[in-house]
Design a protein around this motif. Structure first.
Motif, mmCIF file in Angstrom:
data_model
loop_
_atom_site.group_PDB
_atom_site.id
_atom_site.type_symbol
_atom_site.label_atom_id
_atom_site.label_comp_id
_atom_site.label_asym_id
_atom_site.label_seq_id
_atom_site.Cartn_x
_atom_site.Cartn_y
_atom_site.Cartn_z
ATOM 1 N N LEU A 3 0.838 -1.202 0.000
ATOM 2 C CA LEU A 3 0.000 0.000 0.000
ATOM 3 C C LEU A 3 0.871 1.249 0.000
ATOM 4 O O LEU A 3 1.966 1.245 0.562
ATOM 5 C CB LEU A 3 -0.897 0.006 1.233
ATOM 6 N N ILE A 9 -1.540 9.760 0.704
ATOM 7 C CA ILE A 9 -2.992 9.635 0.525
ATOM 8 C C ILE A 9 -3.696 10.868 1.072
ATOM 9 O O ILE A 9 -3.701 11.111 2.278
ATOM 10 C CB ILE A 9 -3.515 8.378 1.244
ATOM 11 N N TYR A 54 -13.921 5.167 -0.075
ATOM 12 C CA TYR A 54 -12.806 5.008 -1.010
ATOM 13 C C TYR A 54 -13.353 4.873 -2.431
ATOM 14 O O TYR A 54 -14.494 4.470 -2.638
ATOM 15 C CB TYR A 54 -11.971 3.771 -0.649
ATOM 16 N N GLY A 58 -9.440 1.554 -4.674
ATOM 17 C CA GLY A 58 -8.851 2.063 -3.436
ATOM 18 C C GLY A 58 -9.314 1.352 -2.183
ATOM 19 O O GLY A 58 -9.145 1.853 -1.071
ATOM 20 N N VAL A 61 -6.583 0.784 0.692
ATOM 21 C CA VAL A 61 -6.202 1.959 1.488
ATOM 22 C C VAL A 61 -7.376 2.420 2.352
ATOM 23 O O VAL A 61 -7.186 2.878 3.472
ATOM 24 C CB VAL A 61 -5.635 3.118 0.628
ATOM 25 N N ARG A 81 -8.623 6.731 -6.841
ATOM 26 C CA ARG A 81 -8.133 5.473 -6.283
ATOM 27 C C ARG A 81 -7.441 5.636 -4.925
ATOM 28 O O ARG A 81 -7.677 4.870 -4.008
ATOM 29 C CB ARG A 81 -7.177 4.833 -7.281
ATOM 30 N N ASN A 82 -6.572 6.598 -4.789
ATOM 31 C CA ASN A 82 -5.823 6.755 -3.547
ATOM 32 C C ASN A 82 -6.206 8.009 -2.777
ATOM 33 O O ASN A 82 -5.394 8.561 -2.043
ATOM 34 C CB ASN A 82 -4.319 6.726 -3.819
#
Length: 95
Positions: A3, A9, A54, A58, A61, A81-82
């Protein structure tokens, strides 16, 4: 899978119940190494629980932060995504 580091993030924290709790939660997330992108108002103020949202791809995370906060994680198709979104609901949900 490996990750990304928390500081890579961006996390948006929105007030869905109580601004004091929202700020406390944002501080807690920042102390865990995440980048706080924005703290602001949610679309309403009657959220009963705090959740991590998310985007597509994602989930890993999102689940990591949700576990750290001891809350639920949910998919939100409009997020990157992040990038993560935390909506702070009623304080009793995560204390």
């Amino acid at each position: 899978a490996i990750l990304p580091a928390p500081w890579r993030i961006p996390v948006t924290v929105l007030n869905g119940s109580d601004i004091t709790w929202t700020r406390t939660l944002a501080s807690r997330i920042g102390a865990m190494g995440y980048t706080i992108a924005h703290v602001g108002r949610a679309d309403r103020f009657d959220y009963q629980s705090t959740n991590v949202y998310y985007g597509p791809g994602g989930k890993a995370v999102g689940l990591r932060l949700a576990r750290q906060l001891r809350v639920s994680a949910k998919s939100a198709p409009g997020l990157n995504r992040n990038a993560l979104l935390v909506i702070a609901g009623a304080r009793r949900a995560v204390e």
